[in-house]
Design an enzyme around this catalytic site. Sequence first.
Site, PDB file in Angstrom:
ATOM      1  N   ARG A 290       0.850  -1.181   0.000  1.00 35.31           N
ATOM      2  CA  ARG A 290       0.000   0.000   0.000  1.00 35.31           C
ATOM      3  C   ARG A 290       0.892   1.238   0.000  1.00 35.31           C
ATOM      4  O   ARG A 290       1.925   1.262   0.668  1.00 35.31           O
ATOM      5  CB  ARG A 290      -0.904   0.019   1.246  1.00 35.31           C
TER       6      ARG A 290
ATOM      7  N   HIS B 276      -1.438  -0.080  -9.718  1.00 29.24           N
ATOM      8  CA  HIS B 276      -1.948  -1.058  -8.750  1.00 29.24           C
ATOM      9  C   HIS B 276      -2.300  -2.360  -9.474  1.00 29.24           C
ATOM     10  O   HIS B 276      -3.427  -2.871  -9.365  1.00 29.24           O
ATOM     11  CB  HIS B 276      -3.174  -0.500  -8.007  1.00 29.24           C
TER      12      HIS B 276
END
Lengths: 308, 308
Positions: free
Chosen positions: B223, B271
Amino acid sequence: MAILLYNGDFGTDAWSEALQQQLPDETIYCYPQVPNREDVEFAAVWNLPQGELATYPNLRAILLLGAGGDFLMRETRLPNVPIVRLVDDAVIGDMTQYCLYWVAHYYRNFHEYARQQLEGVWKRIEYPPIDEYRVGILGLGNIGTEIGRALSCTGYQVSAWVQSHREVDQVKLYKGVEEFAPFMAQLDVLINVLPLTSNTHGFLNSERLGLLGTHAKVINISRGAVIDERALKSLLDAGKLGGAVLDVFASEPLPSDHWAWAHPLVQVTPHSSGQTYPRSAVNSLVDNILRIRAGEEPYPLFDPTRGY
Amino acid sequence: MAILLYNGDFGTDAWSEALQQQLPDETIYCYPQVPNREDVEFAAVWNLPQGELATYPNLRAILLLGAGGDFLMRETRLPNVPIVRLVDDAVIGDMTQYCLYWVAHYYRNFHEYARQQLEGVWKRIEYPPIDEYRVGILGLGNIGTEIGRALSCTGYQVSAWVQSHREVDQVKLYKGVEEFAPFMAQLDVLINVLPLTSNTHGFLNSERLGLLGTHAKVINISRGAVIDERALKSLLDAGKLGGAVLDVFASEPLPSDHWAWAHPLVQVTPHSSGQTYPRSAVNSLVDNILRIRAGEEPYPLFDPTRGY
């Protein structure tokens, strides 16, 4: 007696050092410094100028310093001594890693993501399940077999085209002339590992490369002259091929005016898919020198009529 | 009864189709289309707006649609139902492939070869033996362990930093606060797989990132908020870090004016290190729905206090 070393443009310093460390009493000549031709017992060489090998009267063996021995094919008269291939697991591992890297590059769309980054675009690109991504190998020798095994372990659908009967786990085989077109037609990526011989020179010509799908990519890690470079360029320019990774070329170093440098669909690397390092490769050399001196057969032998 | 589907910006069409194929009699609501809140028995969701989950009176379980559940951390009141992690071997395989690709990219100097191609330079770049190239993993959960295993099988020297006792084959462990600095100092590449929790928010700050060598590279696939992005930029700009591959950011989609887009030492991907595909991931979902209906425990449970 002496060992003659030559490694083309790559130089022999590291080879000389590694060899001297393992055989401290040995005399080493680094070509073209050859004080006495009669001293030369072993020629540990790659890309030695044509005709040179025949000038050493006491030569007992030619030990190749690279994976390919195609430079010997231009010799009209080779001395009647064993020619020994260099087998270095580190080099095969490096060539395998090179292929895994570039197949992943295409499969996972890293070329597209690089372009998106230039444009500031944040967008996922879809890819199929890995077992539906089809990678084909031309040239199922010890290097091609290892690459096939690694690709298959990674999860890709791997196939190979062979001319004679073979069995390789997890690799689907297409056999003989009649199965060449269907082999090519199903591929997402073709990896060329064919050695350069009189039979494979220009083998991947316009007609054969044209059997690939328009999205398909070509990776060449064997020898440049196996591919007709002009035909490859025409297919890329015409949108009939998706891209190419070229580590080897008909003329090396790649001439500065060669079209491949600036082609948007081509990645160029400088014959570096499997760099031979004396640190690992010297063991094969020393083993074979000691074998021959002990009256044993060197291993593995190179057959100049086959080209491998 | 109904299953509520939501997957943030990624859309639910493919999920809805895959789920309906395996559970043809099921009613599926794709958020925000919710005809009747009382019908919702399962919430198969990712990044659902804050507060939404508490509005379904008959909810029996929350089934995560992505590997991370950090979006739940902003909830002040979670319904008292099991939260089930999505475990999809295909996603872990993809994240592993992503890391192998980028580590090879650095180890084999593909970033340098791309630059050389632009300049028309034909020159091999040296690299160390693979077992001297040191890759470190932060976050040795099921994903980090698999990445470590794959890197180690490839031949790299792999280490990991852990806070509690662990044993992982072929991975050298650095333990506890006192071994963090030596862990960082020896690395060529650091891979961050730490989940985002209140403990890991901003964990890789200027001081900790500064423990890496100036040549070291950072790969972040967990993250964005685990790394202090400004600190990372400062270190890169000052020549105190060698590069970074960033798949995740504190704010996603990455804002168009973010410095990372145009930084010459940074590779941005959207991502996408492990894209969750319903084609494989739906099985975990269906399994857990059937388990709960059969009165069994769903598996594996997500602990919002730990963040994984």
